[in-house]
Design an enzyme around this catalytic site. Structure first.
Site, mmCIF file in Angstrom:
data_model
loop_
_atom_site.group_PDB
_atom_site.id
_atom_site.type_symbol
_atom_site.label_atom_id
_atom_site.label_comp_id
_atom_site.label_asym_id
_atom_site.label_seq_id
_atom_site.Cartn_x
_atom_site.Cartn_y
_atom_site.Cartn_z
ATOM 1 N N GLU A 134 -6.535 -5.966 7.859
ATOM 2 C CA GLU A 134 -6.848 -5.149 7.540
ATOM 3 C C GLU A 134 -8.055 -5.917 6.303
ATOM 4 O O GLU A 134 -7.376 -6.270 5.211
ATOM 5 C CB GLU A 134 -5.452 -4.865 6.657
ATOM 6 C CG GLU A 134 -5.476 -3.212 5.524
ATOM 7 C CD GLU A 134 -3.745 -3.590 4.786
ATOM 8 O OE1 GLU A 134 -3.617 -2.071 3.572
ATOM 9 O OE2 GLU A 134 -2.776 -3.852 4.439
ATOM 10 N N ALA A 145 -3.878 -5.074 -3.343
ATOM 11 C CA ALA A 145 -3.795 -6.699 -3.166
ATOM 12 C C ALA A 145 -4.946 -7.415 -2.236
ATOM 13 O O ALA A 145 -3.989 -8.564 -1.556
ATOM 14 C CB ALA A 145 -2.460 -6.633 -2.602
ATOM 15 N N HIS A 146 -5.502 -6.890 -2.299
ATOM 16 C CA HIS A 146 -6.858 -7.664 -1.625
ATOM 17 C C HIS A 146 -7.821 -8.292 -2.412
ATOM 18 O O HIS A 146 -8.200 -8.164 -3.198
ATOM 19 C CB HIS A 146 -7.623 -6.392 -0.856
ATOM 20 C CG HIS A 146 -6.774 -6.526 0.516
ATOM 21 N ND1 HIS A 146 -6.653 -6.564 2.448
ATOM 22 C CD2 HIS A 146 -5.863 -5.132 0.654
ATOM 23 C CE1 HIS A 146 -6.266 -6.283 2.210
ATOM 24 N NE2 HIS A 146 -5.114 -5.359 1.928
ATOM 25 N N GLY A 263 10.360 4.399 -1.456
ATOM 26 C CA GLY A 263 10.597 5.451 -2.985
ATOM 27 C C GLY A 263 9.935 4.180 -4.424
ATOM 28 O O GLY A 263 10.051 5.590 -5.350
ATOM 29 N N ASP A 287 4.837 -2.660 5.885
ATOM 30 C CA ASP A 287 3.863 -3.086 5.038
ATOM 31 C C ASP A 287 5.017 -3.690 4.060
ATOM 32 O O ASP A 287 4.027 -3.908 3.216
ATOM 33 C CB ASP A 287 3.188 -1.752 4.114
ATOM 34 C CG ASP A 287 2.080 -2.631 3.133
ATOM 35 O OD1 ASP A 287 1.254 -4.124 3.590
ATOM 36 O OD2 ASP A 287 1.177 -2.036 1.969
ATOM 37 N N ALA A 322 1.769 -4.828 -4.173
ATOM 38 C CA ALA A 322 0.894 -6.052 -3.163
ATOM 39 C C ALA A 322 2.223 -5.953 -1.671
ATOM 40 O O ALA A 322 3.214 -6.731 -1.953
ATOM 41 C CB ALA A 322 1.396 -7.331 -4.011
#
Length: 395
Positions: A134, A145-146, A263, A287, A322
């Site tokens: 990713e 969050a990278h 959610g 994820d 994240a």
């Protein structure tokens, strides 16, 4: 509830399993049974089983397949030691995910190459289904969050280096290289050439963390992209005069869209809308990061500090979401509560992602496939997990 058979890692004896509701290979959910022998599904059928079952459960599903997961059990897939990686694998196996891509966040090319080389050993022995990169070829404006300082544009040299780092000839259940999927932003300089280069190498190309518009998406799919990474998240939103990537991705039958059904990333009403309108199908993904299965606390995702509070993971410095603390059965439950039929939710956690990975040995309860089974109760909580017909890890 523990079915008969040896502990994790053993080879099961013949086993007859019956279910009030079984996900059949054609996607039907109805009463059924299957027979396990030598780690494979030897036979299946509908209705009453041909004999006294060794195990009877409310719901029987194939083992879950996760295309996008960064860790769990307080461990991450970018860990230095195989033991740490296996800790994360085991955390998700307990919840029924028996086939997983290990996802790596953006990093310097040298660092990514080292991580790929380490993980390739686990791919070669079948512990993981491959590696999902990713990044680092992502849009700085949608980095999530990278770490934005390590993002770069794709070059043939960097692509070839990372593919070479993960190439294992005649190893792993799918053969070929360990790098099975790459997420990139196609609008970057060299982006479309990267899509073609990766697709030609047999890598699944996913579009995400992108500022692409609908025209960029169409060109990328024509070039060989076939997955949308966590649809809606880290991409342009839908606007009535500037539709952006989402409608194009949903409308293209060549594209499977990932949905993070916790959610939090996407409202349940929007999850249901996307599931119903995805012409190419949708795949549930977690994820998940290290906090999955571990609880609140302070963690790292790549090199970024992450705070997990009330089950939500956010980058400490920016507040960006994240990853998640999601497990696959929880994702299935979210989709059912959102109004999606259970059969469709289970297919999205099994057959659809297995097809993305071109895996014909998992993902369906079909004669000859590996006996990866998840038994659920009527509340869709995991009761038992079998991998290749043997009892997998459970608490």
């Amino acid at each position: 509830m523990t079915p008969p058979g040896p502990s994790s890692g053993g080879r099961s004896a013949e086993l007859l399993v019956a279910a009030d509701r079984m996900l059949h290979a054609d996607g039907r959910l109805s009463a059924g049974w299957l027979r396990v022998a030598d780690g494979r599904i030897a036979d299946t059928g509908s209705g009453v089983p041909p004999g006294t079952p060794d195990l009877t459960v409310p719901v029987l599903s194939p083992g879950f397949v996760d295309l996008h997961c960064h860790g769990g059990g307080s461990a991450s897939y970018d860990a230095v030691t195989p033991e740490e990686v296996r800790t994360a694998i085991d955390a998700h196996r307990r919840e029924g995910t028996l086939t997983t891509l290990v996802s790596l966040v953006s990093a310097e090319i040298d660092s990514l190459a080292e991580q790929v080389e380490r993980l390739t050993e686990l791919y070669a022995v079948g512990d993981v289904a491959g590696i999902h990169l990713e990044g680092p070829w992502l849009s700085p404006g949608h980095c999530g969050a990278h770490d934005p300082t390590v993002l770069t544009v794709p070059t043939p040299e960097d692509i070839d280096r990372l593919l070479a780092a993960g190439r294992v000839s005649d190893a792993g259940p799918s053969g070929g290289g360990a790098v099975r999927m790459v997420t990139l932003a196609p609008e970057l300089p060299g982006g479309l050439d990267a899509v073609r280069r990766l697709a030609d190498a047999g890598v699944v190309v996913a579009l995400g963390h992108t500022d692409a518009d609908e025209h960029d998406i169409a060109r990328a799919v024509d070039a060989g992209a076939s997955v949308a990474t966590h649809l809606f998240n880290a991409m342009r939103p839908i606007r009535h005069r500037a539709p952006g990537p989402v409608p194009a991705l949903l409308a293209d039958e060549r594209v499977v869209v990932e949905l993070i059904a916790d959610g939090q990333h996407v409202h349940p009403d929007v999850l249901a809308m996307a599931a119903r309108s995805s012409r190419g199908g949708f795949a549930l993904v977690t994820d998940a990061m290290a906090a999955a299965g571990s609880g609140d606390g302070d963690y790292l995702l790549g090199g970024l500090p992450v705070e997990v509070r009330d089950g939500t993971a956010r980058v400490a410095s920016t507040g960006s979401i994240a990853g998640s603390t999601l497990t696959m059965p929880a994702a299935v439950r979210t989709m059912v509560r959102a109004g999606i039929p259970l059969a469709d939710a289970l297919v999205a956690a099994t057959a659809v992602p297995a097809d993305v990975l071109r895996r014909r040995d998992v993902g369906r309860l079909e004669t000859g496939r590996r006996a990866d089974l998840v038994a659920l109760d009527d509340d869709l909580t995991v009761l038992a997990v079998l991998r290749a017909g043997a009892v997998a890890l459970r608490d």
